[in-house]
Design a protein around this motif. Structure first.
Motif, PDB file in Angstrom:
ATOM      1  N   VAL A   1      -5.339  17.349  14.880  1.00 55.07           N
ATOM      2  CA  VAL A   1      -4.612  17.552  15.458  1.00 55.07           C
ATOM      3  C   VAL A   1      -4.925  16.009  15.663  1.00 55.07           C
ATOM      4  N   ARG A   2      -6.442  15.833  15.457  1.00 54.69           N
ATOM      5  CA  ARG A   2      -6.360  14.316  16.064  1.00 54.69           C
ATOM      6  C   ARG A   2      -5.360  12.673  15.377  1.00 54.69           C
ATOM      7  N   TRP A   3      -4.915  13.473  13.941  1.00 52.65           N
ATOM      8  CA  TRP A   3      -4.554  12.417  13.586  1.00 52.65           C
ATOM      9  C   TRP A   3      -2.759  12.433  13.860  1.00 52.65           C
ATOM     10  N   THR A   4      -2.069  12.990  14.987  1.00 51.64           N
ATOM     11  CA  THR A   4      -0.854  13.448  14.865  1.00 51.64           C
ATOM     12  C   THR A   4      -0.279  13.497  16.376  1.00 51.64           C
TER      13      THR A   4
ATOM     14  N   SER B   1       4.151  11.640   9.980  1.00 46.23           N
ATOM     15  CA  SER B   1       4.348  11.260   8.528  1.00 46.23           C
ATOM     16  C   SER B   1       3.162  11.955   7.754  1.00 46.23           C
ATOM     17  N   LEU B   2       1.468  11.009   8.660  1.00 45.47           N
ATOM     18  CA  LEU B   2       0.908  11.050   7.229  1.00 45.47           C
ATOM     19  C   LEU B   2       0.320  12.932   6.924  1.00 45.47           C
TER      20      LEU B   2
ATOM     21  N   MET C   1       0.621  -0.898   0.214  1.00 45.60           N
ATOM     22  CA  MET C   1       0.241   0.384   0.119  1.00 45.60           C
ATOM     23  C   MET C   1       1.178   1.375  -0.354  1.00 45.60           C
ATOM     24  N   LEU C   2       1.651   1.289   0.650  1.00 49.75           N
ATOM     25  CA  LEU C   2       2.867   2.304   0.864  1.00 49.75           C
ATOM     26  C   LEU C   2       3.565   2.207  -0.749  1.00 49.75           C
ATOM     27  N   SER C   3       4.417   1.409  -1.207  1.00 47.44           N
ATOM     28  CA  SER C   3       5.236   1.426  -2.326  1.00 47.44           C
ATOM     29  C   SER C   3       4.782   1.797  -3.162  1.00 47.44           C
ATOM     30  N   ALA C   4       2.275   2.055  -3.327  1.00 49.41           N
ATOM     31  CA  ALA C   4       2.355   2.767  -3.866  1.00 49.41           C
ATOM     32  C   ALA C   4       1.929   4.124  -4.901  1.00 49.41           C
TER      33      ALA C   4
ATOM     34  N   GLN D   1      -8.324   4.741   6.517  1.00 47.56           N
ATOM     35  CA  GLN D   1      -7.849   3.534   7.440  1.00 47.56           C
ATOM     36  C   GLN D   1      -6.687   4.073   8.716  1.00 47.56           C
ATOM     37  N   PHE D   2      -6.216   5.252   8.498  1.00 49.68           N
ATOM     38  CA  PHE D   2      -5.375   4.664   9.550  1.00 49.68           C
ATOM     39  C   PHE D   2      -5.996   5.372  10.897  1.00 49.68           C
ATOM     40  N   ASN D   3      -5.418   4.335  11.756  1.00 46.30           N
ATOM     41  CA  ASN D   3      -5.855   4.600  12.964  1.00 46.30           C
ATOM     42  C   ASN D   3      -4.415   5.874  14.402  1.00 46.30           C
ATOM     43  N   PRO D   4      -5.540   6.842  14.850  1.00 49.78           N
ATOM     44  CA  PRO D   4      -4.732   7.919  15.558  1.00 49.78           C
ATOM     45  C   PRO D   4      -3.860   7.375  16.520  1.00 49.78           C
ATOM     46  N   GLY D   5      -4.931   6.668  16.979  1.00 50.36           N
ATOM     47  CA  GLY D   5      -4.571   6.227  18.394  1.00 50.36           C
ATOM     48  C   GLY D   5      -3.107   4.979  19.199  1.00 50.36           C
ATOM     49  N   ASP D   6      -3.097   4.084  17.292  1.00 51.08           N
ATOM     50  CA  ASP D   6      -2.330   3.437  17.142  1.00 51.08           C
ATOM     51  C   ASP D   6      -0.612   4.446  17.344  1.00 51.08           C
ATOM     52  N   ILE D   7       0.390   4.050  17.714  1.00 51.48           N
ATOM     53  CA  ILE D   7       1.835   4.535  18.175  1.00 51.48           C
ATOM     54  C   ILE D   7       2.628   4.454  16.888  1.00 51.48           C
ATOM     55  N   ASN D   8       2.498   3.051  16.898  1.00 51.37           N
ATOM     56  CA  ASN D   8       3.292   2.509  16.251  1.00 51.37           C
ATOM     57  C   ASN D   8       3.145   2.602  14.290  1.00 51.37           C
TER      58      ASN D   8
END
Length: 500
Positions: A471-474, A81-82, A1-4, A49-56
């Motif tokens: 802010v919620r994404w970061t 980075s998002l 997904m990221l390589s795209a 699809q990004f989960n803001p609560g996941d710091i990994n």
């Protein structure tokens, strides 16, 4: 997904560059815009699809590459980075859309822009030091050529100066990266496997010095800033949009990802000096902007001042200040892109950017009233007026930094006042008063010239009124990053005291 995200612009660059027949400006522009738009929409999809609560690192990809060098193809996205990836995708589309249709060598031009976008995207995604460096260097040659071939009268000088400064930046960054891996006993360059916090303070400080100067050139910070005004003045408007809006953020991103995050002891040790450095950059850049008569050069110097706020925030290293730093990256990207677009329209229609020539452009009948109104909004956002993204990002930086560096924060706040001064000079001279006799016959401004600037203006207002949407994404990622940095630095300090 990221390589795209990397492969799409690379595929577009290859398709345009190796198109078997002669490809004129308009078809080449359309093909480039299609690939850039698909890549941008893909970043939007990843955001959903990004989960803001996941710091990994999310959507991680890891493929062995060159084992003998310890180089692996590691990609990932987090809350740092998002937003920068989305910003890069948006501004790449705007840069392509606003490019001249009657370009010389359009196949080469649009291929270089897509290659530049791929390099920036790869740098923001890379989770391997050496892989980041490869992408960091990848964007160097396209930008050099874009300035040297399609720039202004002194494009050769400006492009060469940019190339030399950025080459030195790359050498220092590579040397620091190699030192981090070799001295810490790492077997590869993967960020997840590095443990530089165990290095002695003197070693960390030496490595951090290379990181600071290397990325300080890219940001740029005083006294490594002299390449930026020349590059902006000679670059075409779309390239200035990319340079100010995205490419400078590689420097601030590098400070956070590889400086504060990997060398916590040295960062805490040098933080007071970094705050002083930030004050110098803010005040010097703002003061130089006041002295300019070229609108584009004034906006370029304003970038130096506003990037200094980010250094102050990361020097303070509180969760609030670093959150403000990330917001300032996005804010400066949108606002500077808007200002450079508007200056470009003024130059195209009036034939000059000189404040001693221009006057009365807000004239509703024979001037540029819509462009002038958007410029008023842009300078208000840059000066930090409430209700716009520039205000909330700077407010969070000052609020988060004041508890750690009160004097440096107060001095940096003078920069907001100086911003109002030099942009008031710009508006008063160029847009108010009677229309100058030298620019009375202005060509019509079409909606195609206004739409990109209006999109940026709307985003600046939306995120200024509702900053939580940004802010919620970061915030979770930044809070975890700063807390880990502070804990590691505190533990190291306690060990040093116990040994003494």
């Amino acid at each position: 997904m990221l390589s795209a995200l990397i492969l799409l612009p690379l595929l577009g660059a290859a398709l345009i560059g190796f198109w078997p027949a002669n490809l004129s400006g308009t078809p080449a522009r359309r093909v480039a815009l299609v690939f850039a738009s698909i890549a941008f929409l893909w970043t939007i999809f990843l955001t959903t699809q990004f989960n803001p609560g996941d710091i990994n690192q999310q959507f991680a990809e890891s493929v062995p590459w060159i084992d003998v060098l310890g180089l692996n193809y590691n990609l990932g996205i987090d809350g740092l980075s998002l937003p920068l990836l989305v910003l890069n995708g948006l501004l790449t589309c705007i840069a392509i859309y606003t490019s001249e249709q009657a370009l010389q060598r359009p196949k080469f031009y649009y291929s270089l822009i897509l290659l530049l976008s791929a390099g920036v995207t790869g740098a923001f995604l890379a989770q391997d030091l050496l892989l980041f460096f490869l992408f960091y260097e990848l964007e160097l040659i396209p930008l050099y050529l874009l300035i040297a071939i399609w720039g202004g009268a002194r494009r050769g000088y400006a492009a060469t100066k940019f190339l030399i400064y950025t080459a030195v930046s790359g050498i220092l960054i590579l040397a620091s990266f190699l030192g981090m891996v070799w001295l810490s006993g790492g077997s590869n360059f993967a960020l997840a496997s590095l443990n530089c916090a165990t290095l002695p303070l003197a070693t960390q400080t030496l490595l951090l010095a290379g990181i600071l100067v290397g990325f300080g050139i890219k940001i740029p910070l005083v006294p490594f800033h002299t390449w930026l005004p020349d590059a902006h003045v000679e670059a075409s408007t779309p390239i200035s949009v990319l340079l100010a809006g995205v490419l400078l953020k590689l420097g601030t991103y590098g400070l956070l990802r590889f400086g504060m995050n990997l060398l916590p002891d040295a960062w805490s040790y040098l933080a007071p000096w970094l705050a002083i450095w930030a004050v110098v950059s803010v005040l010097y850049g703002s003061s130089c902007a006041i002295a300019q008569t070229d609108m584009k050069k004034m906006v370029a110097y304003s970038s130096i001042g506003h990037m200094g706020y980010i250094l102050l925030a990361v020097a303070a290293a509180t969760p609030l200040s670093v959150l403000g730093a990330v917001m300032q990256m996005v804010s400066h990207g949108l606002i500077s892109a808007l200002l450079f677009l508007l200056v470009g329209v003024v130059y195209e229609k009036a034939g000059s950017r000189n404040l001693e020539v221009l006057q009365g452009l807000l004239n509703p009948e024979r001037g540029l009233p819509v462009i002038g109104s958007l410029m008023v909004m842009g300078v208000m956002a840059s000066a930090g007026l409430p209700g716009m993204l520039g205000f909330i990002s700077e407010f969070i930086i000052f609020r988060g930094s004041f508890a750690v560096f009160p004097l440096q924060t107060l001095l940096s706040m003078l920069g907001t006042g100086l911003t109002a001064v030099y942009f008031l000079i710009l508006m008063n001279r160029a847009f108010f008063g009677r229309l100058s006799a030298q620019v009375t016959h202005l060509p019509r401004v079409y909606w195609s010239d206004r739409i990109p600037a209006m999109i940026l203006a709307v985003l600046i207002i939306i995120f200024g009124v509702q900053p939580t949407w940004l802010v919620r994404w970061t915030e979770p990622t930044i809070t975890a990053m700063v807390n880990i940095q502070n804990v590691v630095a505190t533990v190291s300090l306690d060990k040093a005291k116990s040994k003494s």
